[in-house]
Scaffold this motif. Structure first.
Motif, PDB file in Angstrom:
ATOM      1  N   TYR A 148      69.472  39.281  39.057  1.00 46.67           N
ATOM      2  CA  TYR A 148      69.554  40.639  39.597  1.00 46.67           C
ATOM      3  C   TYR A 148      68.153  41.083  40.005  1.00 46.67           C
ATOM      4  O   TYR A 148      67.317  41.374  39.142  1.00 46.67           O
ATOM      5  CB  TYR A 148      70.127  41.601  38.552  1.00 46.67           C
ATOM      6  CG  TYR A 148      71.523  41.244  38.107  1.00 46.67           C
ATOM      7  CD1 TYR A 148      72.633  41.647  38.853  1.00 46.67           C
ATOM      8  CD2 TYR A 148      71.734  40.486  36.953  1.00 46.67           C
ATOM      9  CE1 TYR A 148      73.926  41.317  38.449  1.00 46.67           C
ATOM     10  CE2 TYR A 148      73.016  40.148  36.544  1.00 46.67           C
ATOM     11  CZ  TYR A 148      74.103  40.565  37.295  1.00 46.67           C
ATOM     12  OH  TYR A 148      75.373  40.239  36.894  1.00 46.67           O
ATOM     13  N   TYR A 168      73.155  44.395  29.654  1.00 50.30           N
ATOM     14  CA  TYR A 168      71.917  43.622  29.794  1.00 50.30           C
ATOM     15  C   TYR A 168      70.868  44.081  28.772  1.00 50.30           C
ATOM     16  O   TYR A 168      70.073  43.273  28.284  1.00 50.30           O
ATOM     17  CB  TYR A 168      71.390  43.752  31.221  1.00 50.30           C
ATOM     18  CG  TYR A 168      72.459  43.463  32.253  1.00 50.30           C
ATOM     19  CD1 TYR A 168      72.867  42.160  32.511  1.00 50.30           C
ATOM     20  CD2 TYR A 168      73.097  44.502  32.935  1.00 50.30           C
ATOM     21  CE1 TYR A 168      73.871  41.887  33.439  1.00 50.30           C
ATOM     22  CE2 TYR A 168      74.098  44.250  33.860  1.00 50.30           C
ATOM     23  CZ  TYR A 168      74.485  42.941  34.105  1.00 50.30           C
ATOM     24  OH  TYR A 168      75.487  42.686  35.004  1.00 50.30           O
ATOM     25  N   PRO A 180      73.465  47.222  38.768  1.00 47.01           N
ATOM     26  CA  PRO A 180      72.480  46.689  37.804  1.00 47.01           C
ATOM     27  C   PRO A 180      71.193  46.291  38.504  1.00 47.01           C
ATOM     28  O   PRO A 180      70.843  45.106  38.599  1.00 47.01           O
ATOM     29  CB  PRO A 180      73.200  45.487  37.194  1.00 47.01           C
ATOM     30  CG  PRO A 180      74.125  45.030  38.268  1.00 47.01           C
ATOM     31  CD  PRO A 180      74.574  46.258  38.986  1.00 47.01           C
ATOM     32  N   LEU A 231      73.533  49.360  32.988  1.00 44.91           N
ATOM     33  CA  LEU A 231      72.642  48.311  32.508  1.00 44.91           C
ATOM     34  C   LEU A 231      72.822  48.034  31.013  1.00 44.91           C
ATOM     35  O   LEU A 231      72.096  47.218  30.446  1.00 44.91           O
ATOM     36  CB  LEU A 231      71.186  48.696  32.789  1.00 44.91           C
ATOM     37  CG  LEU A 231      70.794  48.679  34.276  1.00 44.91           C
ATOM     38  CD1 LEU A 231      69.522  49.479  34.518  1.00 44.91           C
ATOM     39  CD2 LEU A 231      70.613  47.253  34.758  1.00 44.91           C
TER      40      LEU A 231
END
Length: 315
Positions: A108, A30, A67, A27
């Motif tokens: 997501y 992000y 993710p 992750l």
């Protein structure tokens, strides 16, 4: 504000270290883009980075390869936080909830956890009476600075406490003021360093303007070079060092004792911050007595205090 368990142990070096930490979990990209978005919106990054570092390590330790943040993953993380205070846990849930919503927006699907109940927010502020305020300010004026003590905190206290009561400023906002922030010609102060990351203008009434001028004129007579430079602090000790919150807290308790106002301790106040609450209540009372509609004046006071919403003022 950082939660106590985070803020009390965070030095400048630690903040610098947090800014250098590189996220490594799946992750990570992000998290970086989320932080960039927050920075663009004017939010500080230190608290987010500190909490993201914890989640980043947790995702790696739990072999998260997609993710996606699931409910079971949040439950497992929550089980590891047995030593977190209610306030710290609330802040962490707030950050992960914002991040999960951000991930959903990117396409997501992630579980957005509900925030815990704010059990820590049960403090009842102390509202000083008009008589107590007058007594506090009179006591400030009666304090005598020791001769040749260039580190005396008394030099700026009378002006500082009057400013807090007159304008409802937070103590951190007042002690962060620079000379360039105080505009005597236009009779206002610009607050640049705020809790909500929003600059605002604070008008000075005639009486407060005179107090600020008296303090500035006395300060200008100090044998200090460049004391009036625009980027120097407005409230200083005779040595030229900036007056800080700790100085104000300690002397406020001494002044309360001289006034016979009991200090209960253990976060039960009265606190310096209660001058801000008192300013709001007294302002509202004055407007209502003069015939103003309480529902019309509340938004004005909310903006004046720098709150994002009226709910923040009502609390």
């Amino acid at each position: 504000m950082y939660p106590l368990s985070i803020r009390n142990f965070m030095s400048g070096k630690e903040e610098s270290f947090m800014n250098k930490y590189i996220f490594n979990s799946v992750l990570a990209p992000y998290m970086d883009s989320f932080l960039q978005m927050k920075e663009t919106m004017g939010f500080g990054q230190v608290k987010f980075r500190l909490i993201f570092k914890e989640f980043d390590k947790f995702f790696i330790e739990n072999d998260v390869t997609e993710p996606c943040i699931t409910q079971s993953l949040i439950s497992r993380w929550n089980a590891t936080r047995v030593n977190d205070s209610c306030r710290t846990l609330y802040d962490k849930y707030s950050v992960i909830s914002q991040f999960s919503k951000y991930m959903c927006h990117l396409g997501y699907p992630c579980y957005v956890p509900r925030l815990p109940r704010r059990l820590f927010n049960n403090f009842i502020p102390y509202i000083f009476t008009h008589e107590q305020i007058a007594q506090i300010l009179k006591t400030c004026d009666s304090l005598v600075m020791p001769n040749h003590n260039m580190e005396s905190k008394l030099f700026a206290l009378a002006a500082l406490f009057r400013l807090l009561y007159s304008t409802g400023l937070r103590i951190s906002e007042a002690t962060s003021l620079k000379n360039e922030d105080v505009d005597f010609e236009r009779r206002h102060i610009i607050i640049r360093k705020t809790k909500t990351q929003r600059q605002r203008l604070i008008p000075l009434n005639v009486t407060m303007l005179q107090v600020m001028l008296q303090y500035r004129n006395a300060r200008q007579r100090l044998p200090l070079p460049n004391i009036g430079n625009p980027d120097n602090f407005f409230f200083v000790l005779p040595s030229g060092k900036p007056l800080n919150k700790g100085n104000a807290y300690g002397w406020f308790r001494k002044i309360l004792k001289k006034c016979g106002i009991p200090h209960l301790g253990k976060n039960h106040g009265p606190r310096v911050h209660d001058l801000r609450h008192t300013c709001a209540v007294h302002s509202l009372m004055k407007q209502v007595k003069e015939g103003a509609d309480i529902y019309c004046i509340l938004p004005v006071i909310s903006v004046f205090l720098g709150h994002k919403t009226i709910k923040g003022t009502e609390l």
